[in-house]
Design an enzyme around this catalytic site. Structure first.
Site, short mmCIF file in Angstrom:
data_model
loop_
_atom_site.label_atom_id
_atom_site.label_comp_id
_atom_site.label_asym_id
_atom_site.label_seq_id
_atom_site.Cartn_x
_atom_site.Cartn_y
_atom_site.Cartn_z
CE LYS A 100 13.38 -48.46 26.74
NZ LYS A 100 14.58 -48.72 27.57
CB SER A 151 16.64 -45.77 27.13
OG SER A 151 16.63 -47.12 27.51
CB SER A 162 17.55 -47.90 30.46
OG SER A 162 18.58 -47.32 29.72
#
Length: 459
Positions: A78, A153, A177
């Protein structure tokens, strides 16, 4: 089976047997990404040449008999997990881009283990959305249905895992997330106990964790990711955990089944049916399943919402006006709601983190593990910021996930079924604090119990 679809466990076996090489696996993965990525848009800082150089170095280590734990396995991180030399925009066009000076702990551990970093993955502005919507990145879509959202996210990580961009992906989670996008994309995601995987920056509830197609691949990653790092002051002391020992006797285990979070969106019928069917599979295998009543309240969440709004608003208000204007409007509108909050309200809001922690730990104590939906609803419109797309009601879909960030308990998402339109449905499995291995084991047992899965989506 195509090379890009092989699990990390299968790839390591093939590398050891010299039937496959890291270079040919990476080349096949890159070719597959070329077919998917123009529509999926899951990647940031995609650098095939750098990845090929890493794969060649890995191939040489295998030939010399010096292979590392995860040598030659394709990996994404990420984008808010710093990797040396790559800017971290944090999903926002307002960020001033500067190359990261060093690897954050998860990036360092994966690099040390020999994984091949092929790209970073997308996220929404500041990680404050369960969505693939961002002011910096192109809109990330769900590979099961390109008109749907992958969630967030860790949006790009979940989409990449479901689409077959290699076996290993790392996301982060502060309110759901990892688990929410994993649930909406049909992959496995583990939110570990706070401190189990060192992270930087560290703050309340924030963790990094694996996102993979199989539980065994996530367990394999934990051996590297959980190594200690002094840069995270919340990190747990080293422990000798047999991460890949994934068998667990189910007979006699006490499982709580939570179908009502006490607030937020109602659980849709298809989701409820899939989660309840999963609970019955555990019962048939000898576990004792009992209902777990709601243990969080609307007032807890409203307090937490005020605290996080003000925290974000202070960051936004400190930016020059022209940079504020670049932030996703949904995030600006949400944060601006805190502009008039006073000290007493702020203190009360912050205190709700402790209230949530105490409520969750107390409610889960009678059980070995707790089962629940990950999300009350399936994947939503790709262009929306949340399932209801309302910045004044931002947390309605995270009622099952958020408490376990605050309580620091390990919690995973694993696919347990599909809607009538073919969208995945996530089952959340939560354990007591620090029983990360137990959550992996119960997830692996469910993986064996559940019905055959639908084929993975193709470009």
């Amino acid at each position: 089976m195509s090379l890009h679809e092989l699990s990390a466990v299968e790839l390591l076996q093939a590398y050891r047997a010299r039937t496959l090489s890291p270079v040919e696996v990476l080349q096949a993965t890159l070719a597959h990404i070329e077919r998917w990525e123009p529509r999926l848009r899951a990647l940031y800082a995609f650098d095939p040449e750098a990845a090929l150089a890493q794969a060649r170095a890995s191939e040489a280590r295998w030939r010399r008999g010096e292979a590392l734990a995860l040598d030659g396995l394709p990996l994404t991180l990420k984008e808010n997990i710093a990797s040396r030399g790559t800017p971290a925009p944090l999903g926002s066009a307002a960020t001033v881009l500067q190359p990261a000076a060093e690897d954050a702990p998860p990036a360092a551990r994966m690099r040390e283990a020999g994984a091949v970093l092929l790209a970073k993955t997308t996220m929404p502005d500041y990680g404050m959305l369960s969505s693939g919507l961002s002011s910096f990145h192109p809109l990330t879509r769900n590979p099961w249905d390109l008109d749907k959202n992958p969630g967030g996210s860790s949006a790009g990580a979940a989409a990449a895992a479901a689409a077959g961009y290699g076996p290993l992906h790392v996301g982060t989670d502060i309110g759901g997330s990892i688990r929410l996008p994993a649930g909406w994309c049909g992959v496995f995601g583990l939110k570990p106990s706070l401190g189990r995987i060192p992270i930087k920056p560290a703050y309340a509830g924030r963790v990094a964790g694996p996102m993979t197609r199989t539980v065994a691949d996530a367990a394999l990653m934990m051996g590297a990711l959980s190594r200690p790092d002094w840069r995270d002051p919340t990190s747990l002391p080293p422990q000798d955990i047999a991460w890949t020992a994934l068998r667990r006797e189910l007979r006699g285990l006490r499982l709580g089944l939570q179908m009502d979070a006490g607030w937020g969106l109602a659980v849709e019928p298809e989701t409820a049916a899939a989660v309840q069917a999963a609970a019955r599979l555990f019962e048939q295998a000898g576990a004792i399943v009992e209902p777990l009543q709601a243990f969080t309240t609307r007032s807890m969440i409203e307090g937490l919402d005020r605290f996080w709004r003000l925290r974000c608003w202070l960051d936004i208000a400190a930016l020059p006006a022209e940079r504020q204007d670049r932030i996703l409007p949904y995030i600006r509108d949400w944060a601006a709601g805190a502009a008039g909050i006073g000290a007493a309200e702020l203190f009360h809001g912050h205190a709700q983190m402790a209230a949530l922690r105490e409520a969750a730990v107390s409610a889960c104590q009678p059980f070995d593990f707790v089962l629940s939906p990950v999300s009350p609803v399936p994947a939503f419109k790709a262009e929306w910021a949340s399932p209801i797309n309302d910045p004044q009601r931002p947390f309605e879909h995270i009622a099952f996930t958020l408490p376990f960030n605050m309580s620091e308990q390990p919690s995973a998402s694993i696919n347990c079924g599909y809607t009538a339109t073919g969208l995945p449905i996530g089952l959340q499995i939560t354990g007591r604090r620090f029983d990360d291995l137990g959550v992996l084991q119960l997830s692996a047992e469910f993986e064996r119990l559940r019905a055959p899965q639908q084929p993975w989506p193709q470009p």
